[in-house]
Design an enzyme around this catalytic site. Structure first.
Site, short mmCIF file in Angstrom:
data_model
loop_
_atom_site.label_atom_id
_atom_site.label_comp_id
_atom_site.label_asym_id
_atom_site.label_seq_id
_atom_site.Cartn_x
_atom_site.Cartn_y
_atom_site.Cartn_z
N HIS A 91 40.16 32.02 35.97
CA HIS A 91 41.57 31.63 36.11
C HIS A 91 41.75 30.12 36.08
O HIS A 91 42.69 29.58 36.64
CB HIS A 91 42.15 32.23 37.41
CG HIS A 91 42.24 33.73 37.36
ND1 HIS A 91 42.44 34.52 38.46
CD2 HIS A 91 42.16 34.59 36.31
CE1 HIS A 91 42.47 35.81 38.09
NE2 HIS A 91 42.29 35.86 36.80
N THR A 109 37.81 44.68 52.52
CA THR A 109 38.70 45.80 52.23
C THR A 109 38.13 46.64 51.09
O THR A 109 37.83 46.09 50.02
CB THR A 109 40.09 45.26 51.79
OG1 THR A 109 40.42 44.15 52.65
CG2 THR A 109 41.17 46.30 51.88
N CYS A 158 31.85 38.77 54.12
CA CYS A 158 30.84 38.56 53.07
C CYS A 158 29.76 37.57 53.50
O CYS A 158 28.60 37.73 53.11
CB CYS A 158 31.50 38.14 51.76
SG CYS A 158 32.52 36.69 51.83
P1 OAD Z 1 42.86 38.79 46.94
O1 OAD Z 1 43.54 38.10 48.05
O2 OAD Z 1 43.65 39.74 46.12
O3 OAD Z 1 41.59 39.57 47.50
C1 OAD Z 1 40.68 38.98 48.38
C2 OAD Z 1 39.80 40.06 48.95
O4 OAD Z 1 38.81 39.44 49.73
C3 OAD Z 1 40.56 41.04 49.85
O5 OAD Z 1 40.14 42.34 49.55
C4 OAD Z 1 40.13 40.64 51.26
O6 OAD Z 1 40.06 41.73 52.14
C5 OAD Z 1 38.75 40.08 51.00
N1 OAD Z 1 38.30 39.06 51.96
C6 OAD Z 1 38.99 38.03 52.49
N2 OAD Z 1 38.20 37.29 53.30
C7 OAD Z 1 36.98 37.88 53.29
C8 OAD Z 1 35.73 37.60 53.93
N3 OAD Z 1 35.56 36.54 54.72
N4 OAD Z 1 34.71 38.44 53.68
C9 OAD Z 1 34.84 39.50 52.87
N5 OAD Z 1 35.98 39.81 52.25
C10 OAD Z 1 37.04 39.01 52.44
O7 OAD Z 1 42.22 37.63 46.04
P2 OAD Z 1 41.60 37.76 44.56
O8 OAD Z 1 41.09 39.13 44.32
O9 OAD Z 1 40.68 36.63 44.39
O10 OAD Z 1 45.27 34.42 40.41
O11 OAD Z 1 42.90 37.54 43.69
C11 OAD Z 1 42.80 37.57 42.28
C12 OAD Z 1 43.81 36.65 41.65
O12 OAD Z 1 45.11 36.96 42.12
C13 OAD Z 1 43.64 35.20 41.99
O13 OAD Z 1 42.71 34.54 41.19
C14 OAD Z 1 45.02 34.62 41.81
C15 OAD Z 1 45.84 35.76 42.36
O14 OAD Z 1 47.09 35.91 41.82
C16 OAD Z 1 45.96 33.34 40.03
O15 OAD Z 1 46.40 32.53 40.79
C17 OAD Z 1 46.14 33.18 38.58
#
Ligand code: OAD
Length: 320
Positions: free
Chosen positions: A133, A282, A297
């Site tokens: 991204h 999750t 993680c």
């Molecule tokens: P999300 O916020 O959708 O997902 C993050 C995941 O990480 C969730 O399932 C949380 O439960 C998990 N999580 C958070 N903290 C954690 C930890 N300490 N240990 C383990 N798990 C943890 O974020 P992304 O999947 O990265 O795009 O989102 C994808 C894209 O959506 C991003 O790149 C962004 C967004 O819109 C753009 O900005 C273009």
């Protein structure tokens, strides 16, 4: 006959890590939350949940990263951008884990959806990293395509200003006698007219301030983050399809909800006999992994390293 292996335990994951030589690691915002950087979709703490409370005048907080919305009104993105600028030199134990795989020559590619550029802090080499991204590392003019180093526009972002393209401004100034100048002159003439009528004098200095006229006509700069509605960098599909698909021997997905295509399609795209591990707080239901390791993680990768007999060197990880 090929033996069909099934993997499901933590020790299976350790075994796979130890034997694999070409690991694809796909990461999301969850690997940076321990550094105080919010993810996107966690309830209450995620960026989208925080943006909902700001009342930005959009229906869905994801629109902050929508290219059509940006073209209509860049202020919406720039209201938020100052809070998501990369600001730390730190990295999490999970970044350290990926660097450890690299240093053991086991990392094929880290496909990261993150725009925080923290992989660099951990020493992950640019040639092992695909920033699916994009990132704040560079920024481009939306009008002429002129590209600059990302930090060139950080001061404007921090000051709450919309950054404009320096090249456009120079070009507009050098065309001072062209149509732009005439349009400006007529605008300023009407401004002056009303000033004279109202105040009873003419402000002769007004025409001297070029930038005040040129800047609104210069292109808006945008960090080279991939917005919704924009294509991913070419390298993403090129590397995945032409190279990694044929070499990968283990897939590890960490800290992503896998809600955003096409990154969410990487796992189903890779050959189904390649073992797949999912590490996150999750669970996901739309993709089936061989092994789900649910929890924090940083804790999970530290435990995998402990069981593998590897030293994960990081201040947040207690020594074995
Ligand atoms: P999300 O916020 O959708 O997902 C993050 C995941 O990480 C969730 O399932 C949380 O439960 C998990 N999580 C958070 N903290 C954690 C930890 N300490 N240990 C383990 N798990 C943890 O974020 P992304 O999947 O990265 O795009 O989102 C994808 C894209 O959506 C991003 O790149 C962004 C967004 O819109 C753009 O900005 C273009």
């Amino acid at each position: 006959r090929a033996k069909i292996m099934t993997y499901n335990s933590v020790d299976d994951a350790v075994h796979l890590l130890k034997r694999s030589r070409n690991i694809v690691v796909l990461t999301g915002a969850g690997i940076s939350t321990s550094l105080g950087i919010p993810d996107f979709r966690s309830k209450e703490t995620g960026l989208y949940s925080q943006l909902e409370k700001l009342g930005l005048g959009i229906n869905d907080p994801q629109e902050v990263f929508n290219i059509d919305v940006f073209r209509d009104d860049p202020t919406i993105f720039y209201t938020v951008a100052k809070d998501i600028l990369p600001a730390t030199k730190e990295f999490s134990p999970t970044h350290a884990f990926i660097a450890l795989l690299q240093n053991q020559n086991k990392l094929l590619t880290n496909y990261s959806q993150n725009i925080d550029n923290i992989e660099a802090n951990a020493g992950i080499h640019p040639d092992k990293l695909v920033q699916c991204h994009g990132s704040f590392a560079t920024a481009s003019c939306q009008r002429c395509g002129h590209r600059v180093r990302g930090d060139t526009i950080f001061d404007d972002i921090k000051a709450g200003k919309i950054p404009r393209c320096g090249k456009c401004i120079t070009a507009l100034r050098s065309r001072g006698t062209g149509p732009l100048k005439r349009k400006r002159s007529s605008n300023s003439a009407s401004t002056k007219r009303s000033r004279r009528n109202f105040e009873g004098f003419d402000d002769d200095d007004e025409d001297d301030d070029d930038s005040a006229y040129d800047i609104p006509q210069a292109g808006v700069m945008k960090p080279d983050i991939t917005f919704f509605g924009e294509p991913l960098p070419d390298e993403f599909s090129k590397r995945l399809v032409k190279h990694d698909r044929n070499h990968v021997d283990l897939v590890i997905v960490i800290g992503t909800s896998l809600k955003v295509a096409p990154v969410s399609e990487v796992v189903p795209f890779l050959p189904s006999h390649i073992p797949q591990i999912y590490i996150s707080r999750t669970p996901v239901s739309h993709i089936n992994f061989d092994i789900d390791l649910l929890g924090d993680c940083d804790v999970i990768v530290a435990e995998l390293c402990r069981r593998a007999g590897w030293k994960l060197d990081h201040p947040m990880v207690p020594p074995n």
